[in-house]
Design a protein around this motif. Structure first.
Motif, PDB file in Angstrom:
ATOM      1  N   GLU A   1       0.840  -1.394  -0.192  1.00 19.60           N
ATOM      2  CA  GLU A   1      -0.008   0.076  -0.014  1.00 19.60           C
ATOM      3  C   GLU A   1       0.854   1.384   0.024  1.00 19.60           C
ATOM      4  OE1 GLU A   1      -3.241   0.531  -0.545  1.00 19.60           O
ATOM      5  OE2 GLU A   1      -3.355  -1.867  -0.816  1.00 19.60           O
ATOM      6  N   ASP A   2       2.152   1.423   0.652  1.00 17.81           N
ATOM      7  CA  ASP A   2       2.939   2.373   0.675  1.00 17.81           C
ATOM      8  C   ASP A   2       3.616   2.417  -0.674  1.00 17.81           C
ATOM      9  OD1 ASP A   2       2.426   2.837   3.526  1.00 17.81           O
ATOM     10  OD2 ASP A   2       4.064   1.787   4.152  1.00 17.81           O
ATOM     11  N   ARG A   3       3.836   1.598  -1.219  1.00 13.34           N
ATOM     12  CA  ARG A   3       4.382   1.592  -2.444  1.00 13.34           C
ATOM     13  C   ARG A   3       3.442   2.150  -3.638  1.00 13.34           C
ATOM     14  NH1 ARG A   3       7.797   1.486  -6.496  1.00 13.34           N
ATOM     15  NH2 ARG A   3       7.886  -0.234  -8.016  1.00 13.34           N
ATOM     16  N   ALA A   4       2.059   1.788  -3.476  1.00 13.94           N
ATOM     17  CA  ALA A   4       1.060   2.142  -4.346  1.00 13.94           C
ATOM     18  C   ALA A   4       0.912   3.761  -3.997  1.00 13.94           C
ATOM     19  CB  ALA A   4      -0.126   1.380  -4.225  1.00 13.94           C
TER      20      ALA A   4
ATOM     21  N   LEU B   1      10.215   4.969  -9.994  1.00 16.13           N
ATOM     22  CA  LEU B   1      10.188   5.128 -11.507  1.00 16.13           C
ATOM     23  C   LEU B   1      11.183   5.777 -12.195  1.00 16.13           C
ATOM     24  CD1 LEU B   1       6.524   6.698 -10.618  1.00 16.13           C
ATOM     25  CD2 LEU B   1       7.015   4.470 -11.881  1.00 16.13           C
ATOM     26  N   VAL B   2      12.067   6.167 -11.395  1.00 18.02           N
ATOM     27  CA  VAL B   2      13.446   6.998 -12.185  1.00 18.02           C
ATOM     28  C   VAL B   2      14.658   6.538 -11.392  1.00 18.02           C
ATOM     29  CG1 VAL B   2      14.583   9.095 -12.555  1.00 18.02           C
ATOM     30  CG2 VAL B   2      12.120   8.815 -13.176  1.00 18.02           C
TER      31      VAL B   2
ATOM     32  N   ALA C   1       9.172  -0.750 -13.270  1.00 14.02           N
ATOM     33  CA  ALA C   1       8.305  -0.118 -12.437  1.00 14.02           C
ATOM     34  C   ALA C   1       7.010   0.454 -12.785  1.00 14.02           C
ATOM     35  CB  ALA C   1       9.232   1.146 -11.626  1.00 14.02           C
ATOM     36  N   VAL C   2       7.056   1.050 -14.037  1.00  9.89           N
ATOM     37  CA  VAL C   2       6.016   1.446 -14.829  1.00  9.89           C
ATOM     38  C   VAL C   2       4.875   0.544 -15.014  1.00  9.89           C
ATOM     39  CG1 VAL C   2       5.099   2.502 -16.826  1.00  9.89           C
ATOM     40  CG2 VAL C   2       7.254   3.490 -15.662  1.00  9.89           C
ATOM     41  N   ARG C   3       5.582  -0.989 -15.437  1.00  8.38           N
ATOM     42  CA  ARG C   3       4.696  -1.887 -15.501  1.00  8.38           C
ATOM     43  C   ARG C   3       4.127  -2.111 -14.114  1.00  8.38           C
ATOM     44  NH1 ARG C   3       9.051  -4.818 -18.906  1.00  8.38           N
ATOM     45  NH2 ARG C   3       8.418  -4.164 -21.231  1.00  8.38           N
ATOM     46  N   SER C   4       4.694  -2.199 -13.053  1.00 10.53           N
ATOM     47  CA  SER C   4       3.915  -2.414 -11.908  1.00 10.53           C
ATOM     48  C   SER C   4       2.914  -1.505 -11.527  1.00 10.53           C
ATOM     49  CB  SER C   4       4.993  -2.149 -10.761  1.00 10.53           C
ATOM     50  OG  SER C   4       5.434  -1.145 -10.316  1.00 10.53           O
TER      51      SER C   4
ATOM     52  N   ASP D   1      -4.460  -2.825 -13.162  1.00 11.00           N
ATOM     53  CA  ASP D   1      -5.220  -3.981 -13.353  1.00 11.00           C
ATOM     54  C   ASP D   1      -6.105  -4.788 -12.333  1.00 11.00           C
ATOM     55  OD1 ASP D   1      -4.488  -3.841 -16.372  1.00 11.00           O
ATOM     56  OD2 ASP D   1      -3.125  -5.164 -16.171  1.00 11.00           O
ATOM     57  N   GLU D   2      -5.499  -4.724 -11.178  1.00 14.01           N
ATOM     58  CA  GLU D   2      -5.884  -5.199  -9.971  1.00 14.01           C
ATOM     59  C   GLU D   2      -7.171  -4.340  -9.735  1.00 14.01           C
ATOM     60  OE1 GLU D   2      -2.852  -5.511  -7.023  1.00 14.01           O
ATOM     61  OE2 GLU D   2      -1.778  -6.954  -8.402  1.00 14.01           O
TER      62      GLU D   2
END
Length: 124
Positions: free
Chosen positions: A7-10, A62-63, A80-83, A89-90
């Motif tokens: 959640e922190d990453r999101a 991301l960078v 990272a962009v794919r994540s 998607d989730e």
């Protein structure tokens, strides 16, 4: 990674992408490595402001930056962009499931007008 860390990453990813300038910087560095000073020339803001935008993108993963002499070179992390795409998607899957359950509920309701409740004259 724990759910809290996820959640922190999101939060960090979506915060970083919430700003138009940061999204533009990300597009540029995904296309190829750029020095922060070159990036700063493209925006109507101070060099320090662009540095801060790059730092937000870097904290979100991301960078990545590397130093070559006095230059800080920034490049985008495609994985990272794919994540971010995976997270979206989730979320889409969750919402589609909710919409499907609402559709099922609506379809399970009888179409017989006699089952519909209409107010009696006393209720109006």
């Amino acid at each position: 990674m724990s759910s809290e860390q996820d959640e922190d990453r999101a939060d960090a990813l979506f915060h970083a992408l919430a700003d138009r300038t940061r999204r533009d910087i990300l597009r540029r560095v995904l296309a190829g490595e750029h020095s922060v000073s070159t990036l700063a020339e493209r925006y109507p803001m101070s060099f320090a402001a662009v540095q801060k935008h790059v730092a937000v993108l870097e904290r979100a993963g991301l960078v990545t930056k590397r130093r070559v002499g006095r230059e800080a070179l920034a490049s985008g992390d495609v994985e990272a962009v794919r994540s971010v795409g995976t997270l979206l998607d989730e979320l889409e899957h969750v919402w589609r499931g909710r919409v499907a359950r609402i559709d099922d509920l609506l379809l399970s309701q009888p179409d017989d007008p006699q089952h519909a409740t209409t107010p009696t004259p006393e209720e109006t």
